[in-house]
Design a protein around this motif. Structure first.
Motif, PDB file in Angstrom:
ATOM      1  N   ASN A  38       0.612  -0.901   0.105  1.00  0.00           N
ATOM      2  CA  ASN A  38      -0.036  -0.053   0.076  1.00  0.00           C
ATOM      3  C   ASN A  38       0.760   1.181   0.030  1.00  0.00           C
ATOM      4  N   PRO A  39       1.315   1.701  -0.805  1.00  0.00           N
ATOM      5  CA  PRO A  39       1.977   2.723  -1.119  1.00  0.00           C
ATOM      6  C   PRO A  39       0.878   4.446  -0.839  1.00  0.00           C
ATOM      7  N   CYS A  40       1.504   5.029  -0.597  1.00  0.00           N
ATOM      8  CA  CYS A  40       0.344   6.319  -0.143  1.00  0.00           C
ATOM      9  C   CYS A  40       1.679   6.974  -1.331  1.00  0.00           C
ATOM     10  N   ARG A  41       0.428   7.475  -2.567  1.00  0.00           N
ATOM     11  CA  ARG A  41       0.956   8.832  -3.399  1.00  0.00           C
ATOM     12  C   ARG A  41       1.628  10.375  -2.787  1.00  0.00           C
ATOM     13  N   HIS A  42       0.810  10.537  -1.601  1.00  0.00           N
ATOM     14  CA  HIS A  42       1.398  11.765  -1.396  1.00  0.00           C
ATOM     15  C   HIS A  42       3.261  12.091  -0.753  1.00  0.00           C
ATOM     16  N   CYS A  43       3.434  10.478   0.065  1.00  0.00           N
ATOM     17  CA  CYS A  43       4.720  10.852   0.661  1.00  0.00           C
ATOM     18  C   CYS A  43       5.561   9.635  -0.022  1.00  0.00           C
ATOM     19  N   LEU A  44       5.011   8.712  -1.124  1.00  0.00           N
ATOM     20  CA  LEU A  44       5.814   8.041  -1.715  1.00  0.00           C
ATOM     21  C   LEU A  44       6.210   7.035  -0.956  1.00  0.00           C
ATOM     22  N   ASP A  45       5.995   6.807   0.112  1.00  0.00           N
ATOM     23  CA  ASP A  45       6.271   5.549   1.113  1.00  0.00           C
ATOM     24  C   ASP A  45       5.155   4.555   1.273  1.00  0.00           C
ATOM     25  N   PHE A  46       5.802   3.963   2.297  1.00  0.00           N
ATOM     26  CA  PHE A  46       4.633   2.273   2.308  1.00  0.00           C
ATOM     27  C   PHE A  46       3.557   2.764   3.242  1.00  0.00           C
ATOM     28  N   ILE A  47       2.313   3.208   3.614  1.00  0.00           N
ATOM     29  CA  ILE A  47       1.533   3.391   4.867  1.00  0.00           C
ATOM     30  C   ILE A  47       1.771   1.846   5.539  1.00  0.00           C
ATOM     31  N   PRO A  48       2.701   1.960   7.041  1.00  0.00           N
ATOM     32  CA  PRO A  48       3.113   1.115   7.772  1.00  0.00           C
ATOM     33  C   PRO A  48       2.029   0.244   7.794  1.00  0.00           C
ATOM     34  N   ASP A  49       1.976  -1.148   8.342  1.00  0.00           N
ATOM     35  CA  ASP A  49       0.964  -2.060   7.969  1.00  0.00           C
ATOM     36  C   ASP A  49       0.005  -1.902   9.311  1.00  0.00           C
ATOM     37  N   GLY A  50      -0.769  -1.436   8.983  1.00  0.00           N
ATOM     38  CA  GLY A  50      -2.216  -1.839  10.332  1.00  0.00           C
ATOM     39  C   GLY A  50      -2.530  -0.268  10.138  1.00  0.00           C
ATOM     40  N   ALA A  51      -2.309   0.805   9.711  1.00  0.00           N
ATOM     41  CA  ALA A  51      -2.432   2.057   9.884  1.00  0.00           C
ATOM     42  C   ALA A  51      -3.745   2.190   9.088  1.00  0.00           C
ATOM     43  N   GLU A  52      -4.246   3.050   9.325  1.00  0.00           N
ATOM     44  CA  GLU A  52      -5.459   3.622   8.872  1.00  0.00           C
ATOM     45  C   GLU A  52      -5.060   3.853   7.205  1.00  0.00           C
ATOM     46  N   MET A  53      -5.765   3.915   6.366  1.00  0.00           N
ATOM     47  CA  MET A  53      -5.716   4.411   4.925  1.00  0.00           C
ATOM     48  C   MET A  53      -6.667   5.024   3.998  1.00  0.00           C
ATOM     49  N   LEU A  54      -6.736   6.190   3.290  1.00  0.00           N
ATOM     50  CA  LEU A  54      -7.641   5.665   1.706  1.00  0.00           C
ATOM     51  C   LEU A  54      -7.793   5.708   0.732  1.00  0.00           C
ATOM     52  N   VAL A  55      -8.681   5.076  -0.270  1.00  0.00           N
ATOM     53  CA  VAL A  55      -8.385   4.520  -0.970  1.00  0.00           C
ATOM     54  C   VAL A  55      -9.680   5.271  -2.162  1.00  0.00           C
ATOM     55  N   VAL A  56      -9.091   6.304  -3.268  1.00  0.00           N
ATOM     56  CA  VAL A  56     -10.209   6.591  -4.001  1.00  0.00           C
ATOM     57  C   VAL A  56      -9.737   7.086  -5.621  1.00  0.00           C
ATOM     58  N   ALA A  57     -10.785   7.139  -6.517  1.00  0.00           N
ATOM     59  CA  ALA A  57     -10.343   6.817  -7.703  1.00  0.00           C
ATOM     60  C   ALA A  57     -10.061   8.463  -7.942  1.00  0.00           C
ATOM     61  N   TYR A  58      -8.721   8.286  -8.703  1.00  0.00           N
ATOM     62  CA  TYR A  58      -7.655   9.178  -8.745  1.00  0.00           C
ATOM     63  C   TYR A  58      -7.671   9.903 -10.370  1.00  0.00           C
ATOM     64  N   SER A  59      -7.388  10.290 -10.573  1.00  0.00           N
ATOM     65  CA  SER A  59      -7.348  11.136 -12.554  1.00  0.00           C
ATOM     66  C   SER A  59      -5.989  11.923 -12.255  1.00  0.00           C
ATOM     67  N   PRO A  60      -4.627  11.963 -12.624  1.00  0.00           N
ATOM     68  CA  PRO A  60      -3.365  12.779 -12.739  1.00  0.00           C
ATOM     69  C   PRO A  60      -3.463  13.451 -13.479  1.00  0.00           C
ATOM     70  N   PHE A  61      -4.883  13.894 -14.320  1.00  0.00           N
ATOM     71  CA  PHE A  61      -4.194  14.347 -16.034  1.00  0.00           C
ATOM     72  C   PHE A  61      -5.236  16.164 -15.206  1.00  0.00           C
TER      73      PHE A  61
END
Length: 156
Positions: A38-61
């Motif tokens: 689960n790589p975060c697209r903001h910090c470009l690091d892996f979200i730690p195991d067990g941490a809360e994350m967001l999943v969104v539909a994203y268009s980079p255009f």
């Protein structure tokens, strides 16, 4: 040639964290990270195991058009530091085979530039595409799921 990896804008990540709708008009989904997948697209690091994350539909255009793909991305649910584009290659790409694809200034895919690349060829293949006059930027995507990871541009 120097290259820089660009995360999604902080304003975009903050908006999603505050409940802004994603590219399909849906609120961000909250899930629990499974760690290295689960790589975060903001910090470009892996979200730690067990941490809360967001999943969104994203268009980079910048605008909707036939080549403006939309897909799922992960973000740290809590604030995280934006990736500094001058740090080099983000750790999320270490040892991973990735899909790269070049785009023109009008955000159209340049056919013949897409390729699944091995880790040892990753930066050289990106730099080769960015050396072309008709290439404005390169997208790095998952080689298995095609999810957008980061935008890459020439570094000044």
């Amino acid at each position: 040639m120097s290259i820089r990896f660009l995360p999604i804008p902080t304003e975009t990540a903050t908006a999603y964290r505050n409940g802004a709708p994603d590219a399909y008009g849906n609120p961000p989904e909250r899930m629990t990270s499974k760690g290295t997948g689960n790589p975060c697209r903001h910090c470009l690091d892996f979200i730690p195991d067990g941490a809360e994350m967001l999943v969104v539909a994203y268009s980079p255009f910048g605008a909707r058009q036939p080549y403006a793909e939309t897909g799922p991305i992960f973000l740290c649910a809590d604030d995280c530091a934006t990736y500094d584009p001058h740090r080099g290659v983000p750790a999320i790409f270490d040892g991973n085979t990735m899909l790269i694809r070049a785009y023109s200034r009008d955000e159209r895919i340049l056919y013949g530039t897409g390729e699944v690349v091995a880790p040892d060829a990753f930066t050289n293949e990106i730099a080769a595409r960015l050396a072309r006059d008709d290439v404005a930027f390169v997208h790095v995507r998952s080689s298995t799921n095609n999810c957008f990871q980061a935008r890459v541009e020439r570094s000044d």
